[in-house]
Design an enzyme around this catalytic site. Structure first.
Site, PDB file in Angstrom:
ATOM      1  N   ARG A  51     -38.966 -27.428  74.819  1.00  0.00           N
ATOM      2  CA  ARG A  51     -40.291 -27.752  75.328  1.00  0.00           C
ATOM      3  C   ARG A  51     -40.737 -26.842  76.471  1.00  0.00           C
ATOM      4  NH1 ARG A  51     -39.709 -33.983  76.094  1.00  0.00           N
ATOM      5  NH2 ARG A  51     -38.029 -33.055  77.259  1.00  0.00           N
ATOM      6  N   LYS A 148     -22.056 -34.825  68.187  1.00  0.00           N
ATOM      7  CA  LYS A 148     -21.909 -36.204  68.592  1.00  0.00           C
ATOM      8  C   LYS A 148     -22.745 -36.470  69.855  1.00  0.00           C
ATOM      9  CE  LYS A 148     -18.403 -37.600  71.120  1.00  0.00           C
ATOM     10  NZ  LYS A 148     -18.345 -37.349  72.571  1.00  0.00           N
ATOM     11  N   ASP A 177     -17.316 -32.074  65.473  1.00  0.00           N
ATOM     12  CA  ASP A 177     -16.412 -32.743  66.407  1.00  0.00           C
ATOM     13  C   ASP A 177     -15.613 -31.595  66.991  1.00  0.00           C
ATOM     14  OD1 ASP A 177     -14.006 -33.740  67.540  1.00  0.00           O
ATOM     15  OD2 ASP A 177     -14.393 -35.647  66.572  1.00  0.00           O
ATOM     16  N   HIS A 178     -15.884 -31.246  68.260  1.00  0.00           N
ATOM     17  CA  HIS A 178     -15.335 -29.972  68.745  1.00  0.00           C
ATOM     18  C   HIS A 178     -13.812 -29.974  68.779  1.00  0.00           C
ATOM     19  CE1 HIS A 178     -15.100 -31.909  72.712  1.00  0.00           C
ATOM     20  NE2 HIS A 178     -14.326 -30.924  73.095  1.00  0.00           N
ATOM     21  N   LYS A 182     -10.557 -26.790  67.920  1.00  0.00           N
ATOM     22  CA  LYS A 182      -9.526 -26.316  68.856  1.00  0.00           C
ATOM     23  C   LYS A 182      -8.389 -25.687  68.056  1.00  0.00           C
ATOM     24  CE  LYS A 182     -10.427 -29.742  72.445  1.00  0.00           C
ATOM     25  NZ  LYS A 182     -10.602 -29.156  73.756  1.00  0.00           N
ATOM     26  N   GLU A 216      -7.711 -37.238  80.629  1.00  0.00           N
ATOM     27  CA  GLU A 216      -8.582 -36.313  81.365  1.00  0.00           C
ATOM     28  C   GLU A 216      -8.504 -36.618  82.852  1.00  0.00           C
ATOM     29  OE1 GLU A 216     -12.411 -35.208  79.186  1.00  0.00           O
ATOM     30  OE2 GLU A 216     -12.272 -37.371  78.913  1.00  0.00           O
ATOM     31  N   ASP A 235     -17.099 -42.788  72.910  1.00  0.00           N
ATOM     32  CA  ASP A 235     -17.177 -41.390  73.347  1.00  0.00           C
ATOM     33  C   ASP A 235     -15.992 -40.565  72.844  1.00  0.00           C
ATOM     34  OD1 ASP A 235     -18.342 -39.252  74.971  1.00  0.00           O
ATOM     35  OD2 ASP A 235     -16.613 -39.518  76.287  1.00  0.00           O
ATOM     36  N   HIS A 240     -12.865 -38.045  68.450  1.00  0.00           N
ATOM     37  CA  HIS A 240     -11.774 -37.086  68.670  1.00  0.00           C
ATOM     38  C   HIS A 240     -10.403 -37.674  68.325  1.00  0.00           C
ATOM     39  CE1 HIS A 240     -14.961 -34.896  70.437  1.00  0.00           C
ATOM     40  NE2 HIS A 240     -14.863 -35.347  71.671  1.00  0.00           N
ATOM     41  N   LYS A 332     -10.389 -41.391  81.469  1.00  0.00           N
ATOM     42  CA  LYS A 332     -10.882 -40.434  82.468  1.00  0.00           C
ATOM     43  C   LYS A 332     -10.248 -40.732  83.817  1.00  0.00           C
ATOM     44  CE  LYS A 332     -15.214 -39.274  80.256  1.00  0.00           C
ATOM     45  NZ  LYS A 332     -14.732 -38.008  79.688  1.00  0.00           N
TER      46      LYS A 332
HETATM   47  C1  BG6 Z   1     -16.579 -34.963  74.788  1.00  0.00           C
HETATM   48  C2  BG6 Z   1     -16.753 -36.254  75.523  1.00  0.00           C
HETATM   49  O1  BG6 Z   1     -16.853 -35.123  73.423  1.00  0.00           O
HETATM   50  O2  BG6 Z   1     -15.241 -34.510  74.943  1.00  0.00           O
HETATM   51  C3  BG6 Z   1     -16.414 -36.087  76.985  1.00  0.00           C
HETATM   52  O3  BG6 Z   1     -18.102 -36.691  75.387  1.00  0.00           O
HETATM   53  C4  BG6 Z   1     -15.029 -35.498  77.146  1.00  0.00           C
HETATM   54  O4  BG6 Z   1     -16.509 -37.331  77.672  1.00  0.00           O
HETATM   55  C5  BG6 Z   1     -14.876 -34.258  76.291  1.00  0.00           C
HETATM   56  O5  BG6 Z   1     -14.819 -35.182  78.503  1.00  0.00           O
HETATM   57  C6  BG6 Z   1     -13.442 -33.753  76.291  1.00  0.00           C
HETATM   58  O6  BG6 Z   1     -13.377 -32.510  75.654  1.00  0.00           O
HETATM   59  P1  BG6 Z   1     -12.259 -31.437  76.041  1.00  0.00           P
HETATM   60  O7  BG6 Z   1     -12.508 -30.300  75.093  1.00  0.00           O
HETATM   61  O8  BG6 Z   1     -12.484 -31.087  77.468  1.00  0.00           O
HETATM   62  O9  BG6 Z   1     -10.949 -32.112  75.827  1.00  0.00           O
END
Ligand code: BG6
Length: 485
Positions: A51, A148, A177-178, A182, A216, A235, A240, A332
């Site tokens: 935007r 996501k 889904d990242h 990895k 984390e 989340d 994941h 976390k």
């Molecule tokens: C994300 C979550 O998908 O993955 C976050 O929304 C999280 O809350 C993150 O911190 C963790 O990813 P990575 O790659 O740092 O382990």
């Protein structure tokens, strides 16, 4: 070891939400790295769309800053950043109106893959998809990339899938889904299916239990509003950890190709038992100091009952895993950043050395991050005189030491995933039915909490999580392994 880079055919990538956090932190730096590596070819195009009233020059300056901040220290030749920026355009666009769409359509090339990355809230997916179609931008070579959170529950995920299906075939939709991008997560499959050693033992007869930890140290940061509506279950667990569980537990797919792999993952999710309420622990972190406020202060909701930690025990009701529990936990503000999977094997059936020698189970630890690698814990004799006493020792392999190309970091998950989109390889992306099945398992758990008025247990920031999570293991005469201070 020198990595082989196969250039990807020139493409057009349009990033909706092009000025947003994800574009600046992940998408554009990832493309820059692939460009430096020679994989993204110079006549590809990256078009930011958002935007904000910006021109292409302003957008390029914004992306240059993002690259300096998020892809620093790259061994690129002089002038590479300037050449990369020359491939970038920007379109000011109204996702729900008409402004900007004709200009965007005019920038897209006819004869190549065109990917549309929807780095925007899911509420805009339908509007954007519809306008892409009405402005003639959808053809056989179009791909759509979504992130996501893919829905908030089963119903909303189904609605999103229907929205996308109204405009695109499933074969054109790439749900990221990242974790699947990895390097070490892909290594899970290489370890399991590339070696003859493990697979014969990979079942309930030999495996006592499996632990998956994603710990984390970060808190909820600036994402309090989103996070307080989501919590650790939505989340992290629904996506994941569920994906890691699938890769660890699935049957060998016939081929490393999209549908064979995703069919097997789906079977795992569908075979998950419901989780008993006493097999799940929720936690919420407390303040550590003025700089590290507790969860409730961080999200600005003094009465929040959202969990920042969840641990659970689940069974997979199928032939391979019947009787072997899986313990999953994520949280976390824990003591260390550590993602690790521990496959804990059963004791040897009979000890020829007698009870006083001690017994140790074999454990295969797969470290996903940091310090990626594998450790196999084996039993040997304690050195020295005094009879036969057994001790556990690690056979340790660090991927970086064993394989690392000199000084080069492994590619970030987004580098791999975006290139897979352009190559048309969906193996590391979630299919619509997988996402729905994961929500179908998660929804009743969350509904149960709501019905019972469940409140998360407080845990100290910088700890390993709530004590109840240790009890979950202790009750089964087991213990967590993996988070190291
Ligand atoms: C994300 C979550 O998908 O993955 C976050 O929304 C999280 O809350 C993150 O911190 C963790 O990813 P990575 O790659 O740092 O382990």
């Amino acid at each position: 070891m020198v990595s082989r880079v196969i250039p990807v055919d020139p493409f057009d990538l349009v990033v909706f939400g092009g000025t947003g956090d994800l574009a600046r932190r992940k998408i554009v730096p990832a493309l820059f790295r692939r460009y430096c590596a020679g994989q993204m070819q110079p006549d590809s195009r990256l078009i930011g769309a958002a935007r904000s009233e910006l021109d292409s020059t302003g957008y390029r300056a914004m992306m240059a800053d993002a690259i300096r901040e998020h892809a620093p220290g790259r061994a690129c030749e002089d002038g590479t950043l300037e050449r990369f920026l020359g491939m970038i355009d920007y379109v000011t666009l109204d996702a729900q109106g008409d402004a900007g769409w004709a200009r965007l359509a005019g920038l897209i090339s006819e004869d190549r893959v065109r990917a549309f990355y929807l780095s925007v809230g899911p509420g805009l997916f339908g509007d954007i998809a519809e306008r892409l179609r009405t402005h003639g931008m959808v053809n056989d070579r179009s791909r759509i990339v979504v992130e996501k959170p893919f829905g908030h529950d089963l119903e909303s995920a189904r609605a999103l899938n229907r929205t996308l299906a109204a405009h695109f075939d499933e074969g054109q939709v790439y749900r990221i889904d990242h974790y699947l991008g990895k390097e070490t997560v892909q290594n899970l499959m290489a370890v399991r299916f590339g070696n003859v050693l493990f697979e014969p033992l990979w079942n309930a007869q030999y495996v006592d239990h499996i632990q998956i930890t994603v710990a984390e140290t970060v808190g909820v940061g600036g994402r309090g509003e989103y996070y307080d509506r989501a919590g650790a279950m939505r989340d992290m667990m629904q996506n994941h950890l569920m994906q890691l569980l699938c890769l660890i537990a699935m049957e060998p797919p016939a081929r490393f190709e999209p549908d064979p792999v995703r069919d097997e993952k789906l079977k795992v999710i569908r075979a998950l038992d419901p989780v008993e309420p006493h097999h799940i622990v929720r936690g919420q972190y407390e303040a550590l100091s003025a700089e590290h406020p507790g969860y409730r202060a961080a999200v600005g909701n003094p009465r929040s009952t959202t969990e920042s930690y969840v641990a659970l025990k689940v069974h997979i009701s199928n032939w391979r895993w019947s009787g072997t529990p899986f313990y999953l936990r994520t949280g976390k503000r824990l003591v260390a950043r550590s993602s690790v999977i521990n496959v804990v094997f059963k004791d040897a059936p009979h000890s020829i050395f007698g009870a006083e020698a001690g017994r140790h189970a074999n454990i295969l630890s797969i470290r996903l991050q940091p310090n990626e690698g594998i450790t196999l814990h084996v039993t040997i004799k304690e050195p020295g005189p005094g009879g036969m006493r057994l001790v556990e020792v690690p056979l340790n392999m660090s991927f970086a030491e064993a394989l690392g190309p000199d000084g080069e970091d492994p590619p970030d998950a987004y580098e791999r995933l975006i290139m897979d989109v352009m190559r048309g390889n969906q193996t590391l992306f979630m299919r619509g039915d997988e996402v729905e099945a994961a929500w179908a398992w998660v929804d009743p758990i969350i509904a149960g909490w709501r019905k019972r008025g469940d409140v998360p247990k407080p845990y100290e920031s910088g700890s390993t999580g709530p004590l109840d999570a240790d009890q979950l293991m202790k009750r089964d005469k087991r213990e967590w392994r993996g988070i190291k201070p």
